[in-house]
Design an enzyme around this catalytic site. Structure first.
Site, PDB file in Angstrom:
ATOM      1  N   PHE A 130      -0.867  17.040 -27.840  1.00 30.63           N
ATOM      2  CA  PHE A 130      -0.227  15.788 -27.438  1.00 30.63           C
ATOM      3  C   PHE A 130       0.850  15.924 -26.593  1.00 30.63           C
ATOM      4  CE2 PHE A 130       1.777  16.490 -31.552  1.00 30.63           C
ATOM      5  CZ  PHE A 130       2.992  16.179 -31.541  1.00 30.63           C
ATOM      6  N   CYS A 131       1.177  15.093 -25.626  1.00 27.96           N
ATOM      7  CA  CYS A 131       2.378  14.816 -24.840  1.00 27.96           C
ATOM      8  C   CYS A 131       2.607  13.582 -24.423  1.00 27.96           C
ATOM      9  CB  CYS A 131       2.325  15.618 -23.607  1.00 27.96           C
ATOM     10  SG  CYS A 131       0.835  15.270 -22.693  1.00 27.96           S
ATOM     11  N   THR A 132       3.634  13.070 -23.688  1.00 31.04           N
ATOM     12  CA  THR A 132       4.160  11.646 -23.528  1.00 31.04           C
ATOM     13  C   THR A 132       2.742  10.872 -23.018  1.00 31.04           C
ATOM     14  OG1 THR A 132       6.259  12.691 -23.056  1.00 31.04           O
ATOM     15  CG2 THR A 132       5.853  10.323 -22.353  1.00 31.04           C
ATOM     16  N   ILE A 191       1.043  10.175 -26.068  1.00 34.37           N
ATOM     17  CA  ILE A 191       1.909   9.210 -27.082  1.00 34.37           C
ATOM     18  C   ILE A 191       2.093   7.749 -26.721  1.00 34.37           C
ATOM     19  CG2 ILE A 191       4.054   9.265 -28.546  1.00 34.37           C
ATOM     20  CD1 ILE A 191       4.428  12.257 -27.504  1.00 34.37           C
ATOM     21  N   CYS A 202      -0.758  17.913 -21.797  1.00 36.78           N
ATOM     22  CA  CYS A 202      -1.657  18.473 -23.111  1.00 36.78           C
ATOM     23  C   CYS A 202      -3.208  18.606 -22.295  1.00 36.78           C
ATOM     24  CB  CYS A 202      -1.949  17.523 -24.031  1.00 36.78           C
ATOM     25  SG  CYS A 202      -2.052  15.872 -23.954  1.00 36.78           S
TER      26      CYS A 202
END
Length: 303
Positions: free
Chosen positions: A176-178, A205, A183
């Protein structure tokens, strides 16, 4: 005025980047209060922009006509204050820098997982959950049980994979990432290196915090964002985090109350390395900033 913010990206081949940049700049000059940064590269478009609501919608429509952005990821949120200082369009070699040509999301990518299915996936004990963001972001918040690779730039993610992960051992990997861009590229990289079952959080996220109720959430803390808000929580509500304008580290309330904190100049993370000359230069810059009509942006782009 409330500002509407769009965090967006799309991996798609783009040509004639100079002409595209000129067209975006020209259209943007007609959009009320437009600010933020767009990155253009042969592999696609990435950025976060803010504006008056109607102007922001018109810009997104324009970007969709020029680059099909609505076929990628676009997430909207709001800010009470101007989120960036000015509007910039930059040409880059990559829209998110990994320096690994084999990582090509237009050819192969991991399995997208909607936020509604994310909890069930990461509750699986066979899944290795990895945060692909940088260390200054993970300190603000992270998914419960996730591995923090402790990297300062996304390009270091390759070294983390090489040193710590094994396709024969780590059969299921979720990342996961912002907003989803890092990702997505990381999943393409891992597939190219023999990992067979790779998942990533669709919309990142931000989409998870927007759609999953707090009482059902596996998220701990808040999410660092690349604008004046610094961080957001569930429902994408602005948080109490701030940022040091000397070193750009996110600051908690405890950091701000420290004797090492001087607004615009220093914080507990940089005070030991701050020379008198650098401190005076930062004080001068902060005076100019306070006298200006707008605030500064975070100084970082999601990369």
């Amino acid at each position: 005025m409330k500002y509407k913010i769009a965090a967006l990206y799309r991996f798609t081949p783009l040509a004639e980047l100079e002409s595209l940049r000129a067209a975006i700049r020209a259209f943007g000059s007609e959009c009320d209060a437009l600010c933020g940064t767009l990155l253009l590269a042969p592999e696609g478009i990435n950025g976060t922009i803010g504006a008056a609501p109607e102007a922001l919608d018109r810009m997104v429509e324009f970007l969709d006509r020029e680059a099909g952005i609505l076929q990628g990821e676009v997430k909207f949120s709001w800010s009470e204050d101007r989120p960036f200082n000015r509007f910039k369009v930059r040409l880059k070699k990559e829209i998110v820098t990994l320096r690994a040509p084999e990582a090509d999301p237009s050819k192969q990518v991991g399995i997208y997982v909607d936020p509604a299915q994310w909890n069930a996936l990461i509750d699986d004990p066979e899944v290795t959950l990895i945060d692909t963001r940088n260390d200054y972001e993970t300190k603000v918040g992270i998914f419960k049980g996730a591995i923090d690779p402790d990297i300062s730039t996304f390009t270091e993610f390759k070294d983390y994979v090489s040193d710590n992960l094994d396709p024969a051992k780590h059969k299921k990997v979720a990342m996961f990432c912002t907003g989803g861009i890092r990702c997505e590229k990381a999943s393409s990289y891992m597939l190219a290196h023999g990992f067979e079952e790779v998942y990533h959080l669709k919309g990142g996220i931000l989409k998870y915090l927007e759609t999953i109720p707090a009482d059902e959430s596996r998220w701990e803390g808040e999410c660092f964002v690349f604008d004046q808000r610094v961080a957001v929580g569930h429902g994408l509500k602005e948080s109490a985090w701030s940022v040091c304008h000397g070193c750009r580290e996110p600051l908690s309330a405890e950091d701000v109350s420290s004797a090492a904190y001087e607004k615009g100049v220093s914080c507990p993370h940089c005070i030991e390395h701050l020379t008198p000359a650098r401190a005076e230069a930062l004080r001068t810059r902060h005076k100019h900033y306070m006298a200006s009509a707008y605030g500064e942006d975070s100084g970082r782009a999601e990369s």
